[in-house]
Design a protein around this motif. Structure first.
Motif, PDB file in Angstrom:
ATOM      1  N   ALA A   1      42.241  41.125  31.175  1.00  0.00           N
ATOM      2  CA  ALA A   1      42.870  39.806  31.040  1.00  0.00           C
ATOM      3  C   ALA A   1      43.902  39.539  32.131  1.00  0.00           C
ATOM      4  N   THR A   2      44.471  40.570  32.686  1.00  0.00           N
ATOM      5  CA  THR A   2      45.485  40.386  33.732  1.00  0.00           C
ATOM      6  C   THR A   2      44.873  39.931  35.053  1.00  0.00           C
ATOM      7  N   ASP A   3      43.550  40.026  35.176  1.00  0.00           N
ATOM      8  CA  ASP A   3      42.867  39.608  36.407  1.00  0.00           C
ATOM      9  C   ASP A   3      42.418  38.156  36.357  1.00  0.00           C
ATOM     10  N   VAL A   4      42.595  37.516  35.218  1.00  0.00           N
ATOM     11  CA  VAL A   4      42.103  36.148  35.029  1.00  0.00           C
ATOM     12  C   VAL A   4      43.005  35.141  35.727  1.00  0.00           C
ATOM     13  N   ASP A   5      42.362  34.214  36.447  1.00  0.00           N
ATOM     14  CA  ASP A   5      43.100  33.122  37.078  1.00  0.00           C
ATOM     15  C   ASP A   5      43.064  31.842  36.228  1.00  0.00           C
TER      16      ASP A   5
ATOM     17  N   ASP B   1      33.597  30.513  47.100  1.00  0.00           N
ATOM     18  CA  ASP B   1      32.267  31.102  47.236  1.00  0.00           C
ATOM     19  C   ASP B   1      32.055  32.253  46.280  1.00  0.00           C
ATOM     20  N   LYS B   2      33.123  32.969  46.002  1.00  0.00           N
ATOM     21  CA  LYS B   2      32.972  34.160  45.173  1.00  0.00           C
ATOM     22  C   LYS B   2      33.967  34.117  44.026  1.00  0.00           C
ATOM     23  N   PHE B   3      33.428  34.214  42.834  1.00  0.00           N
ATOM     24  CA  PHE B   3      34.276  34.316  41.656  1.00  0.00           C
ATOM     25  C   PHE B   3      33.462  34.933  40.536  1.00  0.00           C
ATOM     26  N   ALA B   4      34.137  35.373  39.537  1.00  0.00           N
ATOM     27  CA  ALA B   4      33.485  35.950  38.373  1.00  0.00           C
ATOM     28  C   ALA B   4      33.865  35.130  37.143  1.00  0.00           C
ATOM     29  N   ILE B   5      32.915  34.977  36.259  1.00  0.00           N
ATOM     30  CA  ILE B   5      33.153  34.333  34.975  1.00  0.00           C
ATOM     31  C   ILE B   5      32.971  35.379  33.890  1.00  0.00           C
TER      32      ILE B   5
ATOM     33  N   ALA C   1      37.869  32.741  34.355  1.00  0.00           N
ATOM     34  CA  ALA C   1      37.423  32.872  35.732  1.00  0.00           C
ATOM     35  C   ALA C   1      38.417  33.693  36.541  1.00  0.00           C
ATOM     36  N   ALA C   2      37.886  34.528  37.418  1.00  0.00           N
ATOM     37  CA  ALA C   2      38.703  35.291  38.359  1.00  0.00           C
ATOM     38  C   ALA C   2      38.204  34.977  39.764  1.00  0.00           C
ATOM     39  N   LEU C   3      39.105  34.562  40.635  1.00  0.00           N
ATOM     40  CA  LEU C   3      38.728  34.169  41.985  1.00  0.00           C
ATOM     41  C   LEU C   3      38.598  35.388  42.897  1.00  0.00           C
TER      42      LEU C   3
END
Length: 124
Positions: free
Chosen positions: A108-112, A29-33, A98-100
């Motif tokens: 960059a360390t937050d990227v999934d 439901d929640k993620f960031a691009i 994308a980061a969930l």
């Protein structure tokens, strides 16, 4: 999960390009691009990001504020980065990511998940 970036190319300084990132397989439901870029010999820099729920939460790096605009389509499956007034310093490989469970992704360390890069070259 797949992210497919496109839209890079060669443009003269002052010109414009629009990058697209097609996102498939994300069911959260929640993620960031976000869009990142990496110039030769430099680290990967967060450029802009947008939060998935309504697209109202956005972020821009100081270096692109007022020139770049991030947006998403109504189905939230494609995220765009409109780049205007391009400068030679914007030359980089641009990646979407994308980061969930997050409203922002600028580190960059937050990227999934990473998409492949698309090369933007701005000539002077």
């Amino acid at each position: 999960v797949q992210l497919q970036a496109s839209g890079g190319g060669l443009v003269q300084a002052g010109g414009s390009l629009r990058l697209s990132c097609v996102v498939t397989g994300l069911t959260f439901d929640k993620f960031a691009i976000g869009w990142f870029r990496q110039a030769p010999g430099k680290g990967r820099e967060g450029v802009s990001c947008i939060e998935s729920s309504d697209g109202s939460s956005t972020y821009y790096a100081d270096s692109v504020k007022g020139r770049f605009t991030i947006s998403s389509d109504s189905t939230e499956t494609t995220v765009y980065l409109q780049m205007n007034s391009l400068e030679p310093e914007d030359t980089s490989v641009y990646y979407c990511a994308a980061a969930l469970h997050s409203a922002i992704v600028i580190d960059a360390t937050d990227v999934d998940y990473w998409g492949q890069g698309t090369l933007v070259t701005v000539s002077s």
